[in-house]
Design an enzyme around this catalytic site. Structure first.
Site, mmCIF file in Angstrom:
data_model
loop_
_atom_site.group_PDB
_atom_site.id
_atom_site.type_symbol
_atom_site.label_atom_id
_atom_site.label_comp_id
_atom_site.label_asym_id
_atom_site.label_seq_id
_atom_site.Cartn_x
_atom_site.Cartn_y
_atom_site.Cartn_z
ATOM 1 N N ASP A 113 0.660 -0.991 -0.638
ATOM 2 C CA ASP A 113 -0.017 0.140 0.078
ATOM 3 C C ASP A 113 0.965 1.316 -0.182
ATOM 4 O OD1 ASP A 113 -2.934 -1.165 0.209
ATOM 5 O OD2 ASP A 113 -2.423 -1.683 1.773
ATOM 6 N N ASP A 171 -6.436 -3.667 -5.760
ATOM 7 C CA ASP A 171 -6.185 -2.608 -5.109
ATOM 8 C C ASP A 171 -5.186 -2.209 -5.534
ATOM 9 O OD1 ASP A 171 -8.463 -4.308 -3.840
ATOM 10 O OD2 ASP A 171 -8.142 -3.257 -1.990
HETATM 11 N N1 GLY Z 1 -7.890 -1.634 -0.198
HETATM 12 C C1 GLY Z 1 -8.471 -1.612 0.795
HETATM 13 C C2 GLY Z 1 -9.693 -1.272 0.558
HETATM 14 O O1 GLY Z 1 -10.752 -0.649 -0.106
HETATM 15 O O2 GLY Z 1 -10.613 -1.430 1.515
#
Ligand code: GLY
Length: 401
Positions: A113, A171
């Site tokens: 992330d 994501d």
């Molecule tokens: N990246 C985790 C979410 O979108 O909840």
């Protein structure tokens, strides 16, 4: 002669005719005023807390998270976006203060992330107040993210936890802009190759025939076999998790912008068509938390998905010949999010800007609540909209120097 005079006067008439008032632009000062006053409330609520606001707890208190949480960069990012809208608004110092609290994770390798955490904080700092300090942190963050790349598989491992071996989530596409930026700004040229390889394999494996994306694919990195497809934050592997479609739309649009690759654009347009033509997308453009839910059911909406999508639709509208349908879709979503249906009443909502997002419904977590990333992408979309309407270039992280 008469004909040409008529044509000339028609041209003059249309050039001078008052265009219908642009509702989003008209409402923008009031929306940013509300976003600013809400953020003031937030800053007061968390003044003795060194952490980062994420959502509201069931007891109504602001829940804050540590720097290592995937959402830690969104509040600093929101402060930067408020500064971008109103540079005289005295928010730059606050934005730097919260951004610098994330310096401790510049080498963090615990998840995929880094783009969310450091791109939204230091990345906006770099765009709006360029410095060697931000450049150095972002280069370190990109290098740390690249350590999660598994050459044998050709992808970045998203998470390290059970029950998965090598999970890749949709994501993850969002974090590739950091790699692409770093490759152009003094980082290893391989970072771009990693971003492209990850995108290529996501494109190949992560999509259903209807253009929608799965949430989690778990690979066996020894032989590249797909071990499992998991709905995880979505309702079912046969239905499409709403925010996941936002990440896919945004991620492939961004990767097309970064590389010029037509197959990435085609993928983004297919996701866009899935969203826009879905019979169960509520008319106001804010999806239910999963596309498997009926709009007239009691299932919650997800404002964060709409905010991510709106920002992506605006980007996409600038990259195709006829961007109008995408601009129209983003406009619809932004007007809905700016309405009292979703925009928090002054002084409420713990100081968050938007209400009614859904984080992780199958785990009974963060249902119908404010979420910091909904606020962030809402403001980003509004600023993209303004730049587009004013014919101005609003540089993205990928283009920042
Ligand atoms: N990246 C985790 C979410 O979108 O909840």
């Amino acid at each position: 002669m008469i004909r040409s005079l008529l044509c000339t006067s028609l041209v003059v008439f249309f050039a001078n005719a008052t265009l219908p008032a642009d509702e989003v632009l008209k409402q923008m000062p009031a929306v940013f005023e509300r976003a600013g006053s809400q953020t003031k409330v937030m800053l007061e609520n968390i003044k003795d807390d060194p952490q980062f606001p994420r959502t509201l707890s069931p007891d109504g208190k602001v829940k804050t998270v540590q720097a290592e949480d995937w959402t830690s960069g969104f509040f600093p990012g929101t402060l930067w976006l408020l500064h971008e809208y109103d540079p005289k608004g005295a928010r730059k110092e606050r934005a730097w203060d919260y951004t610098r609290r994330l310096e401790v994770i510049r080498h963090f390798k615990g998840n995929h992330d880094g783009g969310f955490m450091l791109g939204c904080s230091y990345g906006n700092a770099l765009r709006l107040d360029p410095s060697d300090e931000s450049r150095a942190v972002l280069l370190d963050a990109a290098a740390a993210l690249a350590t999660r790349y598994i050459p044998k598989l050709g992808m970045i491992r998203s998470w390290d936890h059970e029950p998965y071996q090598c999970p890749v989530i949709i994501d993850n596409m969002m974090n590739l802009e950091l790699l692409s930026w770093a490759a152009k700004n003094g980082g290893d040229a391989k970072l771009r190759e990693i971003a492209v390889s990850h995108s290529d394999l996501t494109l190949k494996n992560h999509f259903r025939d209807d253009g929608s994306a799965y949430h989690v694919l778990d690979y066996d990195p020894e032989n590249n076999r797909l071990r499992m497809i998991d709905a995880k934050q979505g309702g079912d592997v046969r239905t499409a998790w709403a925010r996941g479609q936002g990440w896919a739309l945004y991620g492939f649009t961004m990767m097309h912008r970064e590389t010029g690759r037509p197959d990435y654009l085609a993928c983004a347009e297919k996701v866009a068509a899935f969203i826009m033509n879905h019979p169960d997308l509520p008319k106001d453009g804010v999806p239910m938390w999963d596309f498997g839910c009926k709009p007239d059911s009691k299932e919650p909406r997800d404002a964060s998905a709409a905010a991510v999508m709106a920002s992506a639709f605006l980007d996409l509208s600038t990259l195709v010949k006829n961007g109008k349908p995408y601009l129209d879709m983003a406009t619809r979503q932004l007007l809905t999010l700016s309405s009292p249906e979703f925009l928090a009443q002054a002084g409420t909502n713990g100081g968050f800007i938007l209400t009614r997002s859904t984080g992780y419904l199958p785990a009974n977590i963060e249902i119908n609540v404010p979420l910091n990333y909904a606020d962030y992408y809402f403001l980003e979309a509004l600023l993209r909209y303004r730049a587009l309407k004013e014919g101005k270039t609003r540089i993205a992280l990928g283009a920042a120097k």
